[in-house]
Write a protein that holds these residues in place. Structure first.
Motif, PDB file in Angstrom:
ATOM      1  N   GLN B  34       0.836  -1.191   0.000  1.00 50.84           N
ATOM      2  CA  GLN B  34       0.000   0.000   0.000  1.00 50.84           C
ATOM      3  C   GLN B  34       0.873   1.244   0.000  1.00 50.84           C
ATOM      4  O   GLN B  34       1.917   1.278   0.662  1.00 50.84           O
ATOM      5  CB  GLN B  34      -0.918   0.013   1.219  1.00 50.84           C
ATOM      6  CG  GLN B  34      -1.834  -1.194   1.286  1.00 50.84           C
ATOM      7  CD  GLN B  34      -2.729  -1.207   2.512  1.00 50.84           C
ATOM      8  OE1 GLN B  34      -3.318  -0.200   2.871  1.00 50.84           O
ATOM      9  NE2 GLN B  34      -2.840  -2.369   3.151  1.00 50.84           N
ATOM     10  N   PHE B  36       0.699   5.257   1.036  1.00 51.25           N
ATOM     11  CA  PHE B  36      -0.045   6.216   1.847  1.00 51.25           C
ATOM     12  C   PHE B  36       0.542   7.606   1.645  1.00 51.25           C
ATOM     13  O   PHE B  36       1.715   7.775   1.351  1.00 51.25           O
ATOM     14  CB  PHE B  36       0.057   5.877   3.343  1.00 51.25           C
ATOM     15  CG  PHE B  36      -0.617   4.601   3.758  1.00 51.25           C
ATOM     16  CD1 PHE B  36       0.072   3.394   3.710  1.00 51.25           C
ATOM     17  CD2 PHE B  36      -1.924   4.605   4.220  1.00 51.25           C
ATOM     18  CE1 PHE B  36      -0.537   2.218   4.113  1.00 51.25           C
ATOM     19  CE2 PHE B  36      -2.542   3.433   4.630  1.00 51.25           C
ATOM     20  CZ  PHE B  36      -1.840   2.238   4.569  1.00 51.25           C
ATOM     21  N   GLN B  38       0.994  11.208   3.874  1.00 54.51           N
ATOM     22  CA  GLN B  38       0.914  11.798   5.216  1.00 54.51           C
ATOM     23  C   GLN B  38       1.294  13.267   5.123  1.00 54.51           C
ATOM     24  O   GLN B  38       2.411  13.608   4.729  1.00 54.51           O
ATOM     25  CB  GLN B  38       1.850  11.066   6.194  1.00 54.51           C
ATOM     26  CG  GLN B  38       1.714  11.572   7.622  1.00 54.51           C
ATOM     27  CD  GLN B  38       2.555  10.793   8.607  1.00 54.51           C
ATOM     28  OE1 GLN B  38       3.631  10.293   8.265  1.00 54.51           O
ATOM     29  NE2 GLN B  38       2.075  10.676   9.833  1.00 54.51           N
ATOM     30  N   GLY B  43      -2.714  12.288   9.866  1.00 53.67           N
ATOM     31  CA  GLY B  43      -2.824  10.847   9.756  1.00 53.67           C
ATOM     32  C   GLY B  43      -2.389  10.323   8.405  1.00 53.67           C
ATOM     33  O   GLY B  43      -1.786  11.028   7.603  1.00 53.67           O
ATOM     34  N   LEU B  44      -2.707   9.050   8.178  1.00 46.67           N
ATOM     35  CA  LEU B  44      -2.289   8.340   6.976  1.00 46.67           C
ATOM     36  C   LEU B  44      -3.485   8.180   6.049  1.00 46.67           C
ATOM     37  O   LEU B  44      -4.504   7.622   6.436  1.00 46.67           O
ATOM     38  CB  LEU B  44      -1.742   6.967   7.349  1.00 46.67           C
ATOM     39  CG  LEU B  44      -0.624   6.950   8.391  1.00 46.67           C
ATOM     40  CD1 LEU B  44      -0.299   5.530   8.796  1.00 46.67           C
ATOM     41  CD2 LEU B  44       0.604   7.644   7.856  1.00 46.67           C
ATOM     42  N   LEU B  49      -3.614   0.449  -3.308  1.00 43.88           N
ATOM     43  CA  LEU B  49      -3.283  -0.877  -2.794  1.00 43.88           C
ATOM     44  C   LEU B  49      -3.073  -1.803  -3.976  1.00 43.88           C
ATOM     45  O   LEU B  49      -3.908  -1.834  -4.897  1.00 43.88           O
ATOM     46  CB  LEU B  49      -4.409  -1.394  -1.893  1.00 43.88           C
ATOM     47  CG  LEU B  49      -4.251  -2.795  -1.323  1.00 43.88           C
ATOM     48  CD1 LEU B  49      -4.927  -2.898   0.042  1.00 43.88           C
ATOM     49  CD2 LEU B  49      -4.819  -3.865  -2.245  1.00 43.88           C
ATOM     50  N   LEU B  89       4.398   7.232   2.033  1.00 39.53           N
ATOM     51  CA  LEU B  89       4.835   6.041   2.741  1.00 39.53           C
ATOM     52  C   LEU B  89       4.428   4.796   1.976  1.00 39.53           C
ATOM     53  O   LEU B  89       3.305   4.697   1.473  1.00 39.53           O
ATOM     54  CB  LEU B  89       4.201   5.984   4.139  1.00 39.53           C
ATOM     55  CG  LEU B  89       4.451   7.175   5.061  1.00 39.53           C
ATOM     56  CD1 LEU B  89       3.573   7.065   6.300  1.00 39.53           C
ATOM     57  CD2 LEU B  89       5.905   7.213   5.468  1.00 39.53           C
ATOM     58  N   PHE B 102       6.123  -0.552   7.508  1.00 35.73           N
ATOM     59  CA  PHE B 102       6.253   0.704   6.774  1.00 35.73           C
ATOM     60  C   PHE B 102       7.702   1.037   6.452  1.00 35.73           C
ATOM     61  O   PHE B 102       8.624   0.698   7.194  1.00 35.73           O
ATOM     62  CB  PHE B 102       5.700   1.863   7.618  1.00 35.73           C
ATOM     63  CG  PHE B 102       4.205   1.936   7.667  1.00 35.73           C
ATOM     64  CD1 PHE B 102       3.472   1.145   8.535  1.00 35.73           C
ATOM     65  CD2 PHE B 102       3.517   2.817   6.847  1.00 35.73           C
ATOM     66  CE1 PHE B 102       2.089   1.216   8.582  1.00 35.73           C
ATOM     67  CE2 PHE B 102       2.134   2.907   6.889  1.00 35.73           C
ATOM     68  CZ  PHE B 102       1.425   2.097   7.755  1.00 35.73           C
ATOM     69  N   GLY B 103       7.868   1.770   5.337  1.00 36.09           N
ATOM     70  CA  GLY B 103       9.113   2.458   5.092  1.00 36.09           C
ATOM     71  C   GLY B 103       9.099   3.789   5.822  1.00 36.09           C
ATOM     72  O   GLY B 103       8.070   4.202   6.387  1.00 36.09           O
TER      73      GLY B 103
END
Lengths: 116, 112
Positions: B34, B36, B38, B43-44, B49, B89, B102-103
């Motif tokens: 996924q 994301f 930010q 938030g994310l 996806l 992200l 996560f990265g």
């Protein structure tokens, strides 16, 4: 669009105090999660929760942490005795399903915890 | 243990440029990947996806690709705008409990 709601948005506490962070997941979701992000660091998994029990937890999630679903709508994260290093943004997430490819986690806006 | 890497940590481009954000992961046994967004202090927001059986997904100006065997994904942003400025992200889902790894993210700045 359904969303995950978190309260408070920001909490300041003294070291050693107990903190409860609250989350209202999306109503038809069955799986719940807590993640945290220390400033400047990666988002880290803390715990997943299903059917009123923890399904997985990370090494970060020690005895100082606990989660609960006290009623049909809330999901809480409790930190019993906060430490300085607990200062972080805490994200709640929820999802409909578990462990399959189309599973999308929806995240809340986060609760920023500052421990002094 | 799954590790997700995003390089570079920051990127600055002029408005209108097409750009590619990279993500790599060490364990190819994933359910999905996924991307994301930010915004600072926020938030994310899930952008795209890609399931493990898929090669790419598109949403508007965004296109994400996945090469599971080599452990890589890219997020392509077409015709970048200042409003695209944010941290992006990448996260991979592994295990029976839908854990996301996560990265650290790539902070993108699009200059007007």
């Amino acid at each position: 669009e359904p969303e995950v709601t978190q309260t408070p948005s920001h909490q300041v506490t003294q070291m050693g105090q107990e903190v409860i962070l609250r989350c209202v997941p999306i109503s038809n979701h069955l799986y719940f999660y807590w993640y945290r992000q220390i400033l400047g660091q990666k988002v880290e998994f803390l715990v997943s929760f299903y059917n009123n029990e923890i399904s997985e937890k990370s090494e970060i999630f020690d005895d100082q942490f606990s989660v609960e679903r006290p009623d049909g709508s809330n999901f809480t994260l409790k930190i019993r005795s906060t430490k300085l290093e607990d200062s972080a943004m805490y994200f709640c997430a929820s999802s409909e399903a578990l462990g399959w490819g189309a599973n999308v986690l929806t995240f809340g806006a986060g609760s920023r915890l500052t421990v002094l | 243990k799954q590790e997700v890497t995003q390089i570079p940590a920051a990127l600055s481009v002029p408005e209108g440029e097409n750009l590619v954000l990279n993500c790599s992961f060490t364990d190819s046994a994933i359910y999905n990947l996924q991307w994301f967004r930010q915004d600072p202090g926020k938030g994310l927001t899930s952008l795209l996806l890609i399931q493990s059986s898929q090669r790419e997904q598109t949403s508007g100006r965004l296109n994400a690709s996945l090469d599971k065997s080599s452990g890589r994904s890219t997020l392509y942003i077409a015709a970048s705008q200042p409003g695209d400025s944010a941290t992006y992200l990448c996260a991979v889902m592994t295990g029976a409990n839908s854990k996301l790894t996560f990265g650290k993210g790539i902070t993108l700045s699009v200059r007007p």
